[in-house]
Design a protein around this motif. Structure first.
Motif, PDB file in Angstrom:
ATOM      1  N   LEU A 216       0.802  -1.218   0.000  1.00  0.00           N
ATOM      2  CA  LEU A 216       0.000   0.000   0.000  1.00  0.00           C
ATOM      3  C   LEU A 216       0.844   1.281   0.000  1.00  0.00           C
ATOM      4  N   HIS A 217       2.135   1.156   0.194  1.00  0.00           N
ATOM      5  CA  HIS A 217       3.032   2.313   0.158  1.00  0.00           C
ATOM      6  C   HIS A 217       3.147   2.849  -1.269  1.00  0.00           C
ATOM      7  N   PRO A 218       3.152   4.168  -1.466  1.00  0.00           N
ATOM      8  CA  PRO A 218       3.063   5.241  -0.476  1.00  0.00           C
ATOM      9  C   PRO A 218       1.652   5.798  -0.335  1.00  0.00           C
ATOM     10  N   LEU A 219       0.658   5.028  -0.762  1.00  0.00           N
ATOM     11  CA  LEU A 219      -0.705   5.546  -0.850  1.00  0.00           C
ATOM     12  C   LEU A 219      -1.442   5.537   0.485  1.00  0.00           C
ATOM     13  N   ILE A 220      -1.307   4.444   1.232  1.00  0.00           N
ATOM     14  CA  ILE A 220      -1.893   4.358   2.574  1.00  0.00           C
ATOM     15  C   ILE A 220      -0.726   4.200   3.542  1.00  0.00           C
ATOM     16  N   THR A 221      -0.515   5.200   4.373  1.00  0.00           N
ATOM     17  CA  THR A 221       0.703   5.243   5.187  1.00  0.00           C
ATOM     18  C   THR A 221       0.502   4.803   6.631  1.00  0.00           C
ATOM     19  N   ASN A 222      -0.744   4.543   7.018  1.00  0.00           N
ATOM     20  CA  ASN A 222      -1.021   4.109   8.389  1.00  0.00           C
ATOM     21  C   ASN A 222      -1.540   2.676   8.392  1.00  0.00           C
ATOM     22  N   ILE A 223      -0.801   1.790   9.059  1.00  0.00           N
ATOM     23  CA  ILE A 223      -1.183   0.385   9.193  1.00  0.00           C
ATOM     24  C   ILE A 223      -1.440   0.129  10.664  1.00  0.00           C
ATOM     25  N   GLN A 224      -2.643  -0.320  10.978  1.00  0.00           N
ATOM     26  CA  GLN A 224      -3.072  -0.449  12.371  1.00  0.00           C
ATOM     27  C   GLN A 224      -3.040  -1.894  12.839  1.00  0.00           C
ATOM     28  N   ALA A 225      -2.598  -2.085  14.084  1.00  0.00           N
ATOM     29  CA  ALA A 225      -2.663  -3.378  14.752  1.00  0.00           C
ATOM     30  C   ALA A 225      -3.896  -3.388  15.651  1.00  0.00           C
ATOM     31  N   SER A 226      -4.748  -4.389  15.511  1.00  0.00           N
ATOM     32  CA  SER A 226      -5.990  -4.456  16.282  1.00  0.00           C
ATOM     33  C   SER A 226      -5.770  -5.239  17.572  1.00  0.00           C
ATOM     34  N   TRP A 227      -5.629  -4.520  18.687  1.00  0.00           N
ATOM     35  CA  TRP A 227      -5.461  -5.210  19.969  1.00  0.00           C
ATOM     36  C   TRP A 227      -6.743  -5.932  20.379  1.00  0.00           C
ATOM     37  N   VAL A 228      -7.881  -5.472  19.867  1.00  0.00           N
ATOM     38  CA  VAL A 228      -9.149  -6.141  20.186  1.00  0.00           C
ATOM     39  C   VAL A 228      -9.150  -7.562  19.617  1.00  0.00           C
ATOM     40  N   LYS A 229      -8.630  -7.725  18.420  1.00  0.00           N
ATOM     41  CA  LYS A 229      -8.592  -9.045  17.784  1.00  0.00           C
ATOM     42  C   LYS A 229      -7.369  -9.861  18.215  1.00  0.00           C
ATOM     43  N   MET A 230      -6.211  -9.210  18.305  1.00  0.00           N
ATOM     44  CA  MET A 230      -4.943  -9.909  18.526  1.00  0.00           C
ATOM     45  C   MET A 230      -4.595 -10.057  19.997  1.00  0.00           C
ATOM     46  N   GLY A 231      -5.161  -9.196  20.842  1.00  0.00           N
ATOM     47  CA  GLY A 231      -4.703  -9.068  22.217  1.00  0.00           C
ATOM     48  C   GLY A 231      -3.631  -7.996  22.280  1.00  0.00           C
ATOM     49  N   PRO A 232      -3.538  -7.248  23.385  1.00  0.00           N
ATOM     50  CA  PRO A 232      -2.599  -6.119  23.459  1.00  0.00           C
ATOM     51  C   PRO A 232      -1.144  -6.496  23.229  1.00  0.00           C
ATOM     52  N   THR A 233      -0.690  -7.596  23.791  1.00  0.00           N
ATOM     53  CA  THR A 233       0.730  -7.951  23.689  1.00  0.00           C
ATOM     54  C   THR A 233       1.113  -8.306  22.261  1.00  0.00           C
ATOM     55  N   LYS A 234       0.316  -9.149  21.615  1.00  0.00           N
ATOM     56  CA  LYS A 234       0.630  -9.535  20.231  1.00  0.00           C
ATOM     57  C   LYS A 234       0.468  -8.352  19.280  1.00  0.00           C
ATOM     58  N   ALA A 235      -0.519  -7.500  19.545  1.00  0.00           N
ATOM     59  CA  ALA A 235      -0.670  -6.314  18.705  1.00  0.00           C
ATOM     60  C   ALA A 235       0.569  -5.432  18.790  1.00  0.00           C
ATOM     61  N   ALA A 236       1.115  -5.278  19.982  1.00  0.00           N
ATOM     62  CA  ALA A 236       2.324  -4.461  20.147  1.00  0.00           C
ATOM     63  C   ALA A 236       3.509  -5.064  19.399  1.00  0.00           C
ATOM     64  N   GLN A 237       3.547  -6.388  19.292  1.00  0.00           N
ATOM     65  CA  GLN A 237       4.638  -7.036  18.560  1.00  0.00           C
ATOM     66  C   GLN A 237       4.593  -6.683  17.071  1.00  0.00           C
ATOM     67  N   LEU A 238       3.403  -6.361  16.566  1.00  0.00           N
ATOM     68  CA  LEU A 238       3.268  -5.996  15.161  1.00  0.00           C
ATOM     69  C   LEU A 238       3.873  -4.630  14.850  1.00  0.00           C
ATOM     70  N   LEU A 239       4.227  -3.873  15.888  1.00  0.00           N
ATOM     71  CA  LEU A 239       4.899  -2.594  15.675  1.00  0.00           C
ATOM     72  C   LEU A 239       6.288  -2.794  15.079  1.00  0.00           C
ATOM     73  N   ALA A 240       6.787  -4.024  15.116  1.00  0.00           N
ATOM     74  CA  ALA A 240       8.065  -4.362  14.474  1.00  0.00           C
ATOM     75  C   ALA A 240       7.849  -5.031  13.123  1.00  0.00           C
ATOM     76  N   ALA A 241       6.607  -5.009  12.642  1.00  0.00           N
ATOM     77  CA  ALA A 241       6.283  -5.658  11.362  1.00  0.00           C
ATOM     78  C   ALA A 241       5.523  -4.722  10.430  1.00  0.00           C
TER      79      ALA A 241
END
Length: 368
Positions: free
Chosen positions: A265-290
């Motif tokens: 989606l780069h450079p058209l959509i620049t914000n990629i969100q991790a859903s802690w509701v679906k993934m859980g807070p800890t796993k969602a935070a791990q996606l900040l490295a992905a």
């Protein structure tokens, strides 16, 4: 890319993380918001949906309900006082609803907090509202905008692939209709998010087609603020209980979905969100490295995912949100729906928020 394993997967994730740094730096955003799901009554037959079709246990979907308008107002007022800058409102397609009801719900929210951003009504709800009033989609969207609607959630997309939709949501709006409503929203000046709900009866090829459709749409309009992958929550979903769907995506697939989205989606959509509701807070935070640069909303209340059997969704406080982001070595900040900086007074209020009051609902057929 979406099927990568081993060293290939590591390379995809590393490329996505490097691109995130180049685009967003070390900044990770989140929004203080409240979800208001105004009814779980729905006439549609989506086979994945436990919100309107699941077990009526209080720990899951609960009894059928329709919120009175004064409760929409109360929840919005409470959200604003607790530092929210947004209410996100969606619900089932209630048999009594016309487009006027969506206008009434919008008015109720704005009465509770005139300055709050109302992010509401899926493309399915917009199409239903327009059809019920006998007007065009552009005309109905213009009415909503004039009444104070700020933006639309890009939900009801599921997977934008006809074969997948024929199984998941055969009576729902088509791929072409979803794209048409979203593009029309952009043309009348309403921004939208975009989503994919994946890991059930689909495939990496279907996911790829979905991403390319979003990329092409964004190239035409520029109206999408973010992309939000939503892993299928299977536990109480009717299609899973009928042994006709997977148990949701694997963790590998979840990581790759976010990473590949950053790249495609780069450079058209620049914000990629991790859903802690679906993934859980800890796993969602791990996606900040992905490839992810956003942790979504604090929510306050959520009904749809919990109805499917997930254990997350009631509230992730700003304090906890920032702890997770800092622990990932990144810098948190509160944003608005459209990715501006949240007003200082709302930031302060969010960090001093009092406990939520008990929720009130109403009978499923009560209109007011």
């Amino acid at each position: 890319l979406l099927s990568a394993r081993g060293a290939d997967m590591q390379a995809v994730v590393a490329a996505a993380d490097s691109l995130r740094v180049a685009v967003c730096g070390d900044n990770v955003s989140y929004v203080v918001n409240r979800n208001i799901n105004y009814t779980n009554v729905c006439t549609y037959g989506c086979t994945f949906c436990a919100f309107s079709k699941g077990k009526p246990s209080e720990a899951l979907r609960g009894a059928s309900y329709l919120l009175p308008l004064h409760e929409v107002t109360r929840r919005t007022t409470e959200a604003w006082k607790r530092g929210a800058t947004e209410v996100c409102m969606q619900g089932g397609i209630h048999p009594d609803f016309t487009g006027q009801m969506y206008l009434d719900i919008l008015a109720a929210a704005k009465a509770g907090a005139p300055d709050i951003h109302v992010h509401a009504f899926s493309p399915l709800e917009v199409l239903h509202g327009a059809t019920s009033l006998g007007c065009s989609v552009p005309d109905f969207l213009a009415q909503l905008k004039a009444a104070g609607l700020g933006s639309l959630p890009g939900t009801a997309a599921e997977v934008l692939d006809p074969a997948v939709r024929a199984v998941l949501c055969p009576d729902k709006l088509s791929t072409e209709e979803w794209l048409g409503v979203v593009e029309t929203a952009h043309t009348v000046g309403l921004r939208t998010t975009s989503t994919i709900m994946f890991g059930h009866v689909d495939s990496p090829a279907a996911w790829a087609r979905h991403l390319l459709l979003l990329r092409d749409l964004q190239a035409r309009t520029g109206g999408i603020t973010e992309f939000v992958p939503l892993p299928f929550v299977h536990m109480e979903a009717p299609i899973f209980l009928a042994d006709a769907a997977r148990r949701g995506p694997t963790l590998r697939e979840c990581v790759l979905m976010h990473a590949v989205a950053r790249l495609v989606l780069h450079p058209l959509i620049t914000n990629i969100q991790a859903s802690w509701v679906k993934m859980g807070p800890t796993k969602a935070a791990q996606l900040l490295a992905a490839g992810c640069n956003d942790m979504g909303g604090s929510i306050m209340n959520e009904s749809i995912t919990r109805a499917a059997g997930a254990s997350y969704g009631q509230e992730l406080t700003p304090w906890r949100m920032e702890e997770l982001i800092i622990a990932a070595g990144l810098k948190p900040y509160q944003r608005t729906t459209l990715y501006g900086r949240a007003p200082k007074q709302q930031q302060t209020a969010s960090l001093q928020a009092e406990k939520l009051l008990p929720l009130q609902t109403g009978p499923a057929r009560q209109r007011r």
